[in-house]
Design a protein around this motif. Structure first.
Motif, PDB file in Angstrom:
ATOM      1  N   ASN A  18       1.063  -1.176   0.195  1.00 13.04           N
ATOM      2  CA  ASN A  18      -0.212   0.031   0.122  1.00 13.04           C
ATOM      3  C   ASN A  18       0.833   1.390  -0.008  1.00 13.04           C
ATOM      4  OD1 ASN A  18      -2.365  -1.584   0.004  1.00 13.04           O
ATOM      5  ND2 ASN A  18      -2.526  -1.414   2.268  1.00 13.04           N
ATOM      6  N   SER A  19       2.034   1.176   0.777  1.00 13.72           N
ATOM      7  CA  SER A  19       2.706   2.395   1.035  1.00 13.72           C
ATOM      8  C   SER A  19       3.386   2.681  -0.363  1.00 13.72           C
ATOM      9  CB  SER A  19       3.652   2.494   2.221  1.00 13.72           C
ATOM     10  OG  SER A  19       4.674   1.703   1.883  1.00 13.72           O
ATOM     11  N   SER A  21       2.088   2.070  -3.309  1.00 22.37           N
ATOM     12  CA  SER A  21       1.213   2.508  -4.373  1.00 22.37           C
ATOM     13  C   SER A  21       0.648   3.724  -4.056  1.00 22.37           C
ATOM     14  CB  SER A  21       0.130   1.215  -4.551  1.00 22.37           C
ATOM     15  OG  SER A  21      -0.473   0.930  -3.630  1.00 22.37           O
ATOM     16  N   GLU A  22       0.992   4.083  -3.001  1.00 24.88           N
ATOM     17  CA  GLU A  22       0.368   5.613  -2.920  1.00 24.88           C
ATOM     18  C   GLU A  22       1.360   6.612  -3.147  1.00 24.88           C
ATOM     19  OE1 GLU A  22      -0.002   5.999   1.576  1.00 24.88           O
ATOM     20  OE2 GLU A  22      -1.468   4.467   1.827  1.00 24.88           O
ATOM     21  N   LYS A  23       1.355   7.750  -2.702  1.00 29.21           N
ATOM     22  CA  LYS A  23       2.144   8.978  -2.991  1.00 29.21           C
ATOM     23  C   LYS A  23       2.416   9.021  -4.610  1.00 29.21           C
ATOM     24  CE  LYS A  23       7.217   7.687  -3.123  1.00 29.21           C
ATOM     25  NZ  LYS A  23       8.115   8.279  -4.100  1.00 29.21           N
TER      26      LYS A  23
END
Lengths: 113, 113
Positions: free
Chosen positions: A108-109, A111-113
């Motif tokens: 998740n981290s 695919s974020e930002k």
DNA sequence: AGAAATACTCACATAATTGTTATTACTTCA
DNA sequence: TGAAGTAATAACAATTATGTGAGTATTTCT
């Protein structure tokens, strides 16, 4: 690097654990054994497609010596050998689960930002 | 062995995690960073006495690229570079803790019987 | 003046892992 | 009749991973 004595490892459980579990494939083997319960040699090869026969043999032998897994051979043809986790091996499930959980957060981290 | 794409890893968080954390020293580095918070390069070397300079450099670089740790360099002489865990890196504490816990159980199971 | 401290980098050497091919022995299935 | 299936083991070459020892630049301390 000199192999440490059990006494030295006892002073650091983390160190003892990593010494037992280190290597490229140990966690993968434990992961599938926790998931599937009992597996034959060939099943393990299929469950971990990238491992070579040689390495699978080596890692299984190591884990058996360390009492983490149990090997049971049947006098049949074709040969049948079943691998499963020992009691202490089964107690690795929180380790495997926490790694899996972290993998999700990490994905998740990424695919974020 | 071909490097897998992120998409392939996303299908298996465990696989993604292990790909990020594999190697002989990653867990040790994370262990001390979780324990100590922020450390300079030399402090890491002292905290993990058996690691070679070369491997420490490599592993730190890898973990930095993977966004698990953060590197902060100060323009001083002698040079000062501080390493610490990123947010996602800090969230590895359940992993490290569960390994440490298992190590304790394992040590007990070995000294019994 | 010379040593100590830091965060690396480089070249070279050894160890670990992998790929490949072959072999074993017996039974079941086509 | 002959191929497929199993759980390995062995020998060889090739590729990675890891380790070793030395060196660099600049300031502070002795």
């Amino acid at each position: 690097m000199r192999e440490k004595t059990l006494e030295e490892y006892l002073g650091c459980p983390f160190h003892l654990a990593m010494n037992t579990l280190e290597g490229k494939w140990k966690f993968a083997i434990l992961y599938v054994l926790l998931d599937k319960g009992t597996l034959r040699f060939k099943d393990l090869e299929r469950a971990i497609p990238d491992i070579s026969t040689r390495m699978l043999v080596k890692e299984l032998k190591h884990l058996e010596e360390k009492k983490v897994i149990v090997r049971k051979a049947y006098a049949e043809v074709p040969p049948r050998v079943e691998y499963s986790l020992s009691e202490i091996g089964k107690s690795l499930s929180p380790v495997i689960d926490s790694i899996s959980d972290w993998g999700k957060s990490y994905a998740n981290s990424l695919s974020e930002k």
